[in-house]
Design a protein around this motif. Structure first.
Motif, PDB file in Angstrom:
ATOM      1  N   TRP A  90      48.361 -43.231  77.779  1.00 20.06           N
ATOM      2  CA  TRP A  90      48.675 -42.926  76.382  1.00 20.06           C
ATOM      3  C   TRP A  90      48.445 -44.073  75.400  1.00 20.06           C
ATOM      4  O   TRP A  90      48.709 -43.941  74.207  1.00 20.06           O
ATOM      5  N   ALA A  95      45.245 -42.387  70.655  1.00 17.31           N
ATOM      6  CA  ALA A  95      46.578 -41.940  70.240  1.00 17.31           C
ATOM      7  C   ALA A  95      46.567 -41.657  68.739  1.00 17.31           C
ATOM      8  O   ALA A  95      45.838 -42.305  67.978  1.00 17.31           O
ATOM      9  N   SER A  99      51.394 -42.744  66.177  1.00 17.11           N
ATOM     10  CA  SER A  99      51.990 -42.912  67.505  1.00 17.11           C
ATOM     11  C   SER A  99      52.323 -44.373  67.794  1.00 17.11           C
ATOM     12  O   SER A  99      51.535 -45.273  67.472  1.00 17.11           O
ATOM     13  N   HIS A 101      52.094 -45.615  70.577  1.00 14.08           N
ATOM     14  CA  HIS A 101      51.191 -46.012  71.653  1.00 14.08           C
ATOM     15  C   HIS A 101      49.870 -46.583  71.137  1.00 14.08           C
ATOM     16  O   HIS A 101      49.068 -47.071  71.923  1.00 14.08           O
ATOM     17  N   ARG A 102      49.648 -46.515  69.825  1.00 12.52           N
ATOM     18  CA  ARG A 102      48.328 -46.879  69.295  1.00 12.52           C
ATOM     19  C   ARG A 102      48.171 -48.385  69.067  1.00 12.52           C
ATOM     20  O   ARG A 102      47.219 -48.998  69.558  1.00 12.52           O
ATOM     21  N   TRP A 105      51.807 -51.904  70.849  1.00 10.00           N
ATOM     22  CA  TRP A 105      52.760 -51.318  71.796  1.00 10.00           C
ATOM     23  C   TRP A 105      53.313 -52.358  72.766  1.00 10.00           C
ATOM     24  O   TRP A 105      54.442 -52.235  73.246  1.00 10.00           O
ATOM     25  N   ASP A 150      46.243 -32.669  73.493  1.00  8.33           N
ATOM     26  CA  ASP A 150      46.826 -33.999  73.374  1.00  8.33           C
ATOM     27  C   ASP A 150      45.829 -35.057  73.875  1.00  8.33           C
ATOM     28  O   ASP A 150      45.018 -34.798  74.763  1.00  8.33           O
TER      29      ASP A 150
END
Length: 538
Positions: A90, A95, A99, A101-102, A105, A150
């Motif tokens: 992820w 992402a 998010s 996660h982009r 992180w 997703d």
């Protein structure tokens, strides 16, 4: 590599360099020449190739060639059992922009990945992950899945599958149950009697059948594709009927690996459907978790093993190196840390060892869940220590074998009561029988053999089923017995032939009869209102 060069004056020789390695090829005076050369490289990236042509007049001409991505060479370890990891695809540019996660992180982890803040779609990252896994005996990725549109599903299908070494590893889907079936991720329950919920599950299973289950390296057990149901205890209603209906209408019948609380695997509707049972994370958010974790881990492995046996389901124990989410900022967290370390992971491996001979597989939480610091992927703090322990302690070697000590006793409750059905002001939908503070195993003369402080967790029997979570009131610990299982089954530290009965201190939710069974002996006793101590003699 292969290439073609030309020179009108005739080719004297061609010099080719890759890194520190050089090769020369004679041109023989020809005006054009095709040739192939092989260079030893580690792989995991693209390479720059310098080509220098020297013609018959001594003139030189050079060019640079960029190769495509060269996969890492992998020498898989020979394993004695199936070892898997929970894997998260992820991180990075795929992402959504909002998010966590982009970007940045890695700042939300207490550890620092050796690969830095990487992109899960980067072929070099994927190749390195696969090399680490295969060279340390990890042959199964259980991959987090949040929906067909997703970015994580896109990375599985477009990026992971594109890597040559991915064909050498097996994968399965971790179905993010709350994310797919609940309006609120932190829900207390998901009703499979709801047509929309059941329809969503059916649609997702059809999608898996069309896009994942048929892949050559998709993990199958007993000839069926494995589907890991995360937080499977949340599934409520007639779960068995829901899966039967879905199988009948879609023709899809996966092998269900249910993630369940370790001490309660028989207590939930999904237990009647599960082909295998596991537990995603054996960590518990207690202030004293550092002191009690290993005692709890040891007893809960036994509990899950016995629960799996009672269900006639496969046993897939889990293992963690620790847990620390104190750096997370994108959600509210307030969990006491269980410091991750190779020493803790090794101790967990040793505690798990006696049961590995009975396990269908072993599943590590996790390969790269960096937010919770459960990652065994190399970090600057620990290097490859976790991977080396995985190879030495989990993937290879014989199990020492489990020698069960103690006796299984069973309390079959004559009645269960749901407080919310009795009192409209109550929101308690649990099926309750007896609130227990203390349990004592008695010999034939009624004298104590062993006593347990119920609700203290570290001083309790090993529960197989029929108990709810520990509680406390006015400094006294307790635990409700009951659940839809209708029985409370536990392993007590006493020889079977010496047991003459039990003494329970606590309160039944209503007057009822209860049947005590130890081996082939049993007795029925009535629990009356008003008393607080009850003797159940065989």
């Amino acid at each position: 590599m292969s290439t073609t060069v030309e020179a009108s004056a005739g080719i004297d020789r061609v010099n080719v360099t890759v890194g520190d390695e050089s090769r020369s090829v004679s041109g023989g005076g020809e005006t054009g020449r095709s040739f192939e050369l092989t260079f030893p490289v580690e792989g995991g990236r693209a390479y720059t190739v310098d080509v220098e042509l020297v013609d018959a007049n001594g003139d030189r001409d050079g060019q640079t060639v960029e190769t495509t991505h060269i996969p890492i060479h992998v020498d898989p370890v020979e394993t004695d059992r199936l070892v898997g990891v929970n894997y998260y695809p992820w991180f990075g540019e795929k992402a959504p922009s909002h998010s966590p996660h982009r970007d940045d992180w890695v700042e939300e982890s207490t550890l620092t990945p050796v690969l830095g803040e990487y992109d899960s779609a980067d072929p070099e990252v994927i190749d390195q992950h696969l090399q680490w896994c295969l060279e340390h005996g990890i042959e199964w990725l259980s991959i987090s899945w949040w929906g067909p549109d997703d970015h994580r599903d896109e990375i599985i299908q477009q990026d992971l599958r594109a890597r040559e070494a991915f064909a050498d590893i097996q994968y399965s889907i971790t179905y993010e149950t709350q994310g797919r079936l609940a309006d609120n991720y932190h829900t207390d329950g998901i009703d499979l009697d709801d047509d929309s919920v059941r329809g969503q599950l059916a649609a997702d299973l059809e999608y898996f059948d069309e896009n994942h289950f048929g892949e050559q390296n998709y993990l199958h057990i007993d000839g069926r594709p494995v589907l890991y149901l995360y937080s499977a205890q949340l599934l409520e209603g007639d779960v068995e009927a829901a899966f039967e209906e879905i199988a009948a209408t879609t023709g899809v019948e996966p092998y269900i690996l249910a993630d369940l609380p370790t001490a309660r695997v028989v207590d939930f509707p999904i237990s009647r459907v599960a082909d295998g049972v596991t537990n995603y994370n054996p960590y518990h958010p207690r202030e004293d978790i550092e002191e009690v974790f290993h005692d709890l881990y040891k007893s809960r492995i036994v509990s899950m093993y016995l629960g799996a046996s009672a269900l006639d389901a496969d046993f897939v124990p889990s293992i963690i190196p620790g847990f620390d989410d104190t750096a997370v900022t994108h959600v509210d967290r307030d969990n006491p840390p269980l410091e991750p370390s190779p020493e803790r992971f090794e101790r967990c491996c040793d505690q798990l060892d006696p049961h590995m001979g009975d396990a269908e597989a072993v599943l590590i939480t996790s390969f790269n869940e960096w937010y919770e610091s459960t990652a065994i992927e190399p970090a600057e703090e620990f290097g490859t220590d976790y991977l080396e322990l995985t190879s030495e302690k989990l993937a290879t070697g014989e199990s020492s074998g489990y020698d069960q000590n103690g006796t299984i006793v069973e309390l079959d409750w004559g009645q269960l009561v749901v407080p919310a059905e009795r009192d409209s002001g109550s929101g308690d939908t649990r099926e309750l029988a007896f609130m227990c503070n203390e349990l004592t195993v008695l010999d034939g003369a009624g004298d104590p053999l062993v006593s347990y402080d119920i609700g203290s967790e570290e001083d309790e029997p090993v529960y197989i089923g029929g108990s709810f979570f520990a509680e406390s009131y006015d400094g006294e610990t307790m635990r409700w017995f009951g659940t839809s299982y209708g029985k409370t089954t536990m392993l007590v530290d006493a020889d079977r032939d010496a047991i003459g009965g039990l003494e329970l201190r606590g309160s039944p939710i209503t007057e009822m009869e209860v049947r005590l069974a130890v081996g082939d002996r049993s007795a029925v006793t009535r629990l009356e209102d008003g008393a607080h101590t009850y003797r159940l003699m065989l």
